[in-house]
Scaffold this motif. Structure first.
Motif, PDB file in Angstrom:
ATOM      1  N   ARG A   1     -27.967  -2.430  21.961  1.00  0.00           N
ATOM      2  CA  ARG A   1     -28.840  -1.551  22.727  1.00  0.00           C
ATOM      3  C   ARG A   1     -29.713  -2.358  23.681  1.00  0.00           C
ATOM      4  O   ARG A   1     -29.895  -1.983  24.839  1.00  0.00           O
ATOM      5  CB  ARG A   1     -29.681  -0.713  21.781  1.00  0.00           C
ATOM      6  N   GLU A   2     -30.252  -3.484  23.215  1.00  0.00           N
ATOM      7  CA  GLU A   2     -31.079  -4.327  24.069  1.00  0.00           C
ATOM      8  C   GLU A   2     -30.262  -4.941  25.204  1.00  0.00           C
ATOM      9  O   GLU A   2     -30.752  -5.053  26.326  1.00  0.00           O
ATOM     10  CB  GLU A   2     -31.742  -5.430  23.233  1.00  0.00           C
ATOM     11  N   ILE A   3     -29.029  -5.319  24.898  1.00  0.00           N
ATOM     12  CA  ILE A   3     -28.149  -5.845  25.950  1.00  0.00           C
ATOM     13  C   ILE A   3     -27.887  -4.770  26.989  1.00  0.00           C
ATOM     14  O   ILE A   3     -27.953  -5.019  28.199  1.00  0.00           O
ATOM     15  CB  ILE A   3     -26.833  -6.361  25.346  1.00  0.00           C
ATOM     16  N   GLY A   4     -27.608  -3.560  26.528  1.00  0.00           N
ATOM     17  CA  GLY A   4     -27.362  -2.449  27.447  1.00  0.00           C
ATOM     18  C   GLY A   4     -28.573  -2.121  28.296  1.00  0.00           C
ATOM     19  O   GLY A   4     -28.458  -1.868  29.493  1.00  0.00           O
ATOM     20  N   VAL A   5     -29.750  -2.136  27.688  1.00  0.00           N
ATOM     21  CA  VAL A   5     -30.976  -1.866  28.435  1.00  0.00           C
ATOM     22  C   VAL A   5     -31.188  -2.930  29.508  1.00  0.00           C
ATOM     23  O   VAL A   5     -31.528  -2.622  30.655  1.00  0.00           O
ATOM     24  CB  VAL A   5     -32.188  -1.781  27.474  1.00  0.00           C
ATOM     25  N   GLN A   6     -30.969  -4.206  29.160  1.00  0.00           N
ATOM     26  CA  GLN A   6     -31.118  -5.261  30.155  1.00  0.00           C
ATOM     27  C   GLN A   6     -30.088  -5.135  31.262  1.00  0.00           C
ATOM     28  O   GLN A   6     -30.401  -5.357  32.435  1.00  0.00           O
ATOM     29  CB  GLN A   6     -31.014  -6.632  29.495  1.00  0.00           C
TER      30      GLN A   6
END
Length: 165
Positions: A126-131
């Motif tokens: 999720r954090e990778i996707g947000v970035q």
């Protein structure tokens, strides 16, 4: 509504897959394969996995279809096109070896093999996707434009002009 979208995506995916298998021209088969992969990306969007759908489009639709089209373009022999002589092939092999050795020595000298990731840092998808969708969106947009232009260029170069009788 989701059922209608699912049935439409299933029809597009299955129909394009059948066309990809039955196409007499490999260029049309590659385009149909790309449409089939787009349908599969639609399934990932329905499953609320836009990150996976993005990579489905980027990797499979972009890279694989462009690779197939450029391979067809390079392998197809036109009348009057000469094959390279033995010495030209040798020069190409030597140039490729020199380039590979040069790139390997640069990678070896860069110190990347000694880099170690910090311990205890966990990054979720999720954090990778947000970035990717906030900080790196221009890169993804440029990547999409490059892949789209590569597909259009490959289709243009691989186009078969039939002689009118």
């Amino acid at each position: 509504m989701v059922d209608i979208v699912f049935l439409a995506l299933a029809a597009v995916s299955i129909g394009a897959s059948v066309i990809a298998l039955e196409a007499r021209e490999i260029v049309y088969g590659a385009v149909a394969l790309g449409v089939s992969f787009l349908g599969l990306a639609g399934f990932f969007i329905i499953l609320d996995a836009p990150f996976v759908a993005l990579f489905q489009i980027t990797v499979y639709v972009g890279a694989v279809v462009v690779l197939i089209l450029f391979t067809v373009m390079l392998i197809r022999r036109e009348k009057g096109v000469k094959t390279p002589a033995a010495w030209e092939r040798g020069v190409g092999i030597v140039a490729a070896a020199v380039l590979a050795i040069g790139m390997g020595s640069v990678a070896f000298a860069s110190g990347l093999q000694t880099w170690v990731a910090p311990q205890g840092v966990q990054v979720s998808f999720r954090e990778i996707g947000v970035q990717l969708l906030t900080q790196y969106w221009p890169i993804l947009l440029i990547l999409g434009l490059v892949l789209a232009s590569a597909v259009m260029g490959a289709l243009t170069l691989a186009k078969v002009e039939r002689e009118e009788k």
